[in-house]
Design a protein around this motif. Structure first.
Motif, PDB file in Angstrom:
ATOM      1  N   LEU A  13      52.828  41.972  45.593  1.00  0.00           N
ATOM      2  CA  LEU A  13      52.298  40.816  44.690  1.00  0.00           C
ATOM      3  C   LEU A  13      53.752  40.163  44.159  1.00  0.00           C
ATOM      4  O   LEU A  13      54.674  41.410  43.760  1.00  0.00           O
ATOM      5  N   GLU A  14      53.387  39.064  43.675  1.00  0.00           N
ATOM      6  CA  GLU A  14      54.615  38.703  42.865  1.00  0.00           C
ATOM      7  C   GLU A  14      55.445  38.823  41.779  1.00  0.00           C
ATOM      8  O   GLU A  14      56.237  39.314  40.745  1.00  0.00           O
ATOM      9  N   ASN A  15      54.000  39.108  40.878  1.00  0.00           N
ATOM     10  CA  ASN A  15      54.516  40.413  39.490  1.00  0.00           C
ATOM     11  C   ASN A  15      52.901  41.525  39.209  1.00  0.00           C
ATOM     12  O   ASN A  15      52.086  41.490  40.155  1.00  0.00           O
ATOM     13  N   PRO A  16      52.974  41.964  38.592  1.00  0.00           N
ATOM     14  CA  PRO A  16      52.184  43.285  37.934  1.00  0.00           C
ATOM     15  C   PRO A  16      51.181  42.348  37.227  1.00  0.00           C
ATOM     16  O   PRO A  16      50.282  43.257  36.397  1.00  0.00           O
ATOM     17  N   ILE A  17      50.518  41.239  37.225  1.00  0.00           N
ATOM     18  CA  ILE A  17      49.748  40.267  36.021  1.00  0.00           C
ATOM     19  C   ILE A  17      48.282  40.057  37.455  1.00  0.00           C
ATOM     20  O   ILE A  17      49.120  38.735  38.120  1.00  0.00           O
ATOM     21  N   ILE A  18      47.294  40.853  37.195  1.00  0.00           N
ATOM     22  CA  ILE A  18      46.177  39.972  37.801  1.00  0.00           C
ATOM     23  C   ILE A  18      45.063  39.499  37.180  1.00  0.00           C
ATOM     24  O   ILE A  18      44.498  39.796  36.035  1.00  0.00           O
ATOM     25  N   LEU A  19      44.102  38.399  38.003  1.00  0.00           N
ATOM     26  CA  LEU A  19      42.908  38.103  36.718  1.00  0.00           C
ATOM     27  C   LEU A  19      42.076  39.193  37.781  1.00  0.00           C
ATOM     28  O   LEU A  19      41.521  39.429  38.772  1.00  0.00           O
ATOM     29  N   ALA A  20      41.082  39.300  36.342  1.00  0.00           N
ATOM     30  CA  ALA A  20      39.490  40.030  36.653  1.00  0.00           C
ATOM     31  C   ALA A  20      39.123  39.712  37.405  1.00  0.00           C
ATOM     32  O   ALA A  20      38.504  38.749  37.295  1.00  0.00           O
ATOM     33  N   ALA A  40      49.062  36.860  40.092  1.00  0.00           N
ATOM     34  CA  ALA A  40      50.070  36.933  40.929  1.00  0.00           C
ATOM     35  C   ALA A  40      48.981  37.462  42.038  1.00  0.00           C
ATOM     36  O   ALA A  40      49.093  37.018  43.066  1.00  0.00           O
ATOM     37  N   LEU A  41      48.187  37.393  41.455  1.00  0.00           N
ATOM     38  CA  LEU A  41      46.531  37.978  42.353  1.00  0.00           C
ATOM     39  C   LEU A  41      44.873  37.738  41.766  1.00  0.00           C
ATOM     40  O   LEU A  41      44.933  37.831  40.274  1.00  0.00           O
ATOM     41  N   VAL A  42      44.134  36.313  42.222  1.00  0.00           N
ATOM     42  CA  VAL A  42      43.585  36.433  41.393  1.00  0.00           C
ATOM     43  C   VAL A  42      41.614  37.048  42.791  1.00  0.00           C
ATOM     44  O   VAL A  42      42.264  37.529  43.993  1.00  0.00           O
ATOM     45  N   TYR A  43      40.487  37.422  41.958  1.00  0.00           N
ATOM     46  CA  TYR A  43      39.327  37.785  42.469  1.00  0.00           C
ATOM     47  C   TYR A  43      38.444  37.119  41.892  1.00  0.00           C
ATOM     48  O   TYR A  43      38.176  36.701  41.035  1.00  0.00           O
ATOM     49  N   THR A  44      37.283  37.116  43.195  1.00  0.00           N
ATOM     50  CA  THR A  44      36.234  36.428  42.599  1.00  0.00           C
ATOM     51  C   THR A  44      35.422  37.230  42.177  1.00  0.00           C
ATOM     52  O   THR A  44      35.397  38.499  41.997  1.00  0.00           O
ATOM     53  N   GLU A  69      45.745  28.856  45.814  1.00  0.00           N
ATOM     54  CA  GLU A  69      45.216  30.240  45.310  1.00  0.00           C
ATOM     55  C   GLU A  69      45.454  31.770  45.204  1.00  0.00           C
ATOM     56  O   GLU A  69      45.232  33.040  44.736  1.00  0.00           O
ATOM     57  N   ALA A  70      46.174  31.268  46.972  1.00  0.00           N
ATOM     58  CA  ALA A  70      46.520  32.804  47.671  1.00  0.00           C
ATOM     59  C   ALA A  70      47.226  33.282  47.037  1.00  0.00           C
ATOM     60  O   ALA A  70      48.009  33.233  46.044  1.00  0.00           O
ATOM     61  N   PRO A  71      47.216  34.993  46.908  1.00  0.00           N
ATOM     62  CA  PRO A  71      46.164  35.686  47.719  1.00  0.00           C
ATOM     63  C   PRO A  71      45.083  35.394  46.645  1.00  0.00           C
ATOM     64  O   PRO A  71      45.458  35.714  45.511  1.00  0.00           O
ATOM     65  N   LEU A  72      43.790  35.955  47.322  1.00  0.00           N
ATOM     66  CA  LEU A  72      42.942  36.218  47.176  1.00  0.00           C
ATOM     67  C   LEU A  72      42.138  37.254  47.386  1.00  0.00           C
ATOM     68  O   LEU A  72      41.559  37.698  48.501  1.00  0.00           O
TER      69      LEU A  72
END
Ligand SMILES: Cc1cc2nc3c(=O)[nH]c(=O)nc-3n(C[C@H](O)[C@H](O)[C@H](O)COP(=O)(O)O)c2cc1C
Length: 326
Positions: A13-20, A40-44, A69-72
Motif C-alpha cells: 500500500l502507498e500509505n496506511p489509510i484505508i476506506l472502510a 491507499a485502498l478502498v473497499y466495496t 480507484e485501484a487497488p480495490l
C-alpha cells in the motif's frame, strides 16, 4: 511518525489509510473521491456470496469498478464455506484483494448466519477462511468485531484462527455485535490483536479527526487505519492525516473547495447511476459536505424538497454562493 507502506501479501500500500467498507455508502463514486484524497485502498460494500452465485444482476453491479480507484478490495459476506468458495472462484480473476465480512451487526444478515453471527462459531470461521483461501491466491483479509457481546469477547481466538487458515491481514472494529455503534470503540483491543498475530492488523472505529488517526496508529501499533463515518462529507480527513504523517500541518477547507468536491462527487454519481438515483442518494452526501457552513440546517431541509436533479444542483450552487459571500 511517518508514512508507512503496509504489505498485505503481494499488495504494497502507498500509505496506511484505508476506506472502510460501508453498505449504502461506498459505491464507486464515493470510493473515487476518497481515493483522490489519498486512500491507499478502498473497499466495496459487502457483497452477498449467495447473491453472486445465483447470478444476481444487482449483486454484480456492486462490483463495477474503474482503473482510477485501484487497488480495490471486494468484500463478500455469507455463512456457508462452500458458497463463499464458489463466489470467490467466480470473481477471483477480477479482484485485487478479497475480504470476508465477519462483523456486520444488521439483523437480516445475522439471521442468515453471516456477518457477526459467525463470531459465535469459531470453527465455521476456520472452515470459511480455509475454503476461500483454497480458491484465491491474492491478498485475503477478514474483518471482525471483538465478539458477539461483552460476555463473549473472542477476537484473540478468532484472530489466531484467521491467521492460521492463511488470511493475510485482519481488520478489527473493536465493538461487540450487541454494542452495534454505541459507546466507544475499545482501541486497546487493537493493541492486543496486533501483539497476538504476525499478519498486519488494520484498526477500525471512531476516527473522526486527523489527530484520532495519528493516535490510533501510535497507541495501538496497528499497520493501517480505516476511515468510516469520519469521512462522510470529509475526504479532507485523509489528506490531513497524510499531512500530519509527513510532518506537515492540516489545512483549512474553503466553501469553494467543498463545492468543487461535492459537485465532482455528484457528477461521478450521475454518470454511474443516472439522474433519478443520484437525486435520492446524493442528498445525504450533500448534507454531510455542508456541515459546519452557515445555513446548513436550512439547506438540508431544502434538499429534501428537490424534485429533479437540476433543481438539486441549483440549490447546491446557490447555497455555496451564499456561504462564500456570508
Ligand atoms: C452505514 C454503514 C455501513 C457499513 N457497512 C459495512 C459493510 O458493508 N461491511 C463491513 O465490514 N463494515 C461495514 N460497516 C462498518 C465500518 O466498516 C466500520 O468498521 C465501522 O463503521 C467503524 O468505523 P467508524 O467509527 O470509522 O465508522 C458499516 C458502517 C456503517 C456506518
Amino acid at each position: 511518525m511517518q508514512i508507512t507502506h503496509p504489505l498485505i501479501r503481494s499488495l504494497q500500500l502507498e500509505n496506511p489509510i484505508i476506506l472502510a467498507p460501508m453498505a449504502g455508502i461506498t459505491s464507486l463514486p464515493y470510493r473515487r473521491v476518497m481515493k483522490d484524497f489519498g486512500a491507499a485502498l478502498v473497499y466495496t460494500e459487502m457483497v452477498s456470496a449467495n447473491g453472486l452465485i445465483r447470478d444476481g444482476r444487482k449483486t454484480r453491479e456492486l462490483l463495477v469498478s474503474c482503473p482510477e480507484e485501484a487497488p480495490l478490495g471486494v468484500q463478500l459476506f455469507g455463512d456457508d464455506p462452500q458458497v463463499l468458495a464458489e463466489a470467490t472462484r467466480m470473481i477471483a480473476g477480477e479482484c485485487t484483494l478479497l475480504d470476508i465480512n465477519m462483523g456486520c451487526p444488521v439483523k437480516k444478515v445475522i439471521r442468515s448466519g453471516a456477518g457477526s453471527a459467525l463470531l459465535k462459531e469459531p470453527v465455521r470461521i476456520g472452515k470459511i477462511v480455509r475454503a476461500v483461501r483454497a480458491e484465491y491466491d491474492g491478498p485475503l483479509t477478514v474483518k471482525i468485531r471483538s465478539g458477539w457481546d461483552l460476555d463473549n469477547i473472542n477476537f484473540i481466538e478468532v484472530g489466531k484462527i484467521i491467521e492460521n487458515e492463511g488470511a493475510d491481514a485482519i481488520t478489527l472494529h473493536p465493538r461487540t455485535r450487541s454494542q452495534a455503534f454505541g459507546g466507544k470503540a475499545d482501541w486497546q483491543q487493537i493493541t492486543v490483536l496486533k501483539r497476538t498475530v504476525k499478519i498486519p492488523v488494520i484498526g477500525s472505529g471512531d476516527i473522526f479527526s486527523a489527530d484520532d488517526g495519528i493516535c490510533m496508529l501510535q497507541e495501538t501499533g496497528c499497520d493501517a487505519i480505516m476511515i468510516g463515518r469520519g469521512g462522510y462529507g470529509n475526504p479532507w480527513l485523509i489528506r490531513d492525516i497524510l499531512a500530519l504523517l509527513s510532518g506537515q500541518k492540516k489545512s483549512d477547507v474553503t466553501a469553494q473547495e467543498k463545492l468543487n468536491v461535492a459537485m465532482r462527487h455528484l457528477q461521478w454519481h450521475r454518470e454511474q447511476f443516472g439522474d433519478r438515483k443520484t437525486l435520492f442518494e446524493m442528498r445525504k452526501h450533500l448534507c454531510w459536505y455542508a456541515r459546519g457552513l452557515t445555513g446548513a440546517g436550512k439547506f438540508r431541509g431544502e434538499l429534501q424538497k428537490a424534485t429533479s436533479l437540476e433543481q438539486l444542483i441549483a440549490q447546491v450552487e446557490n447555497f455555496y454562493h451564499e456561504a462564500d459571500n456570508g
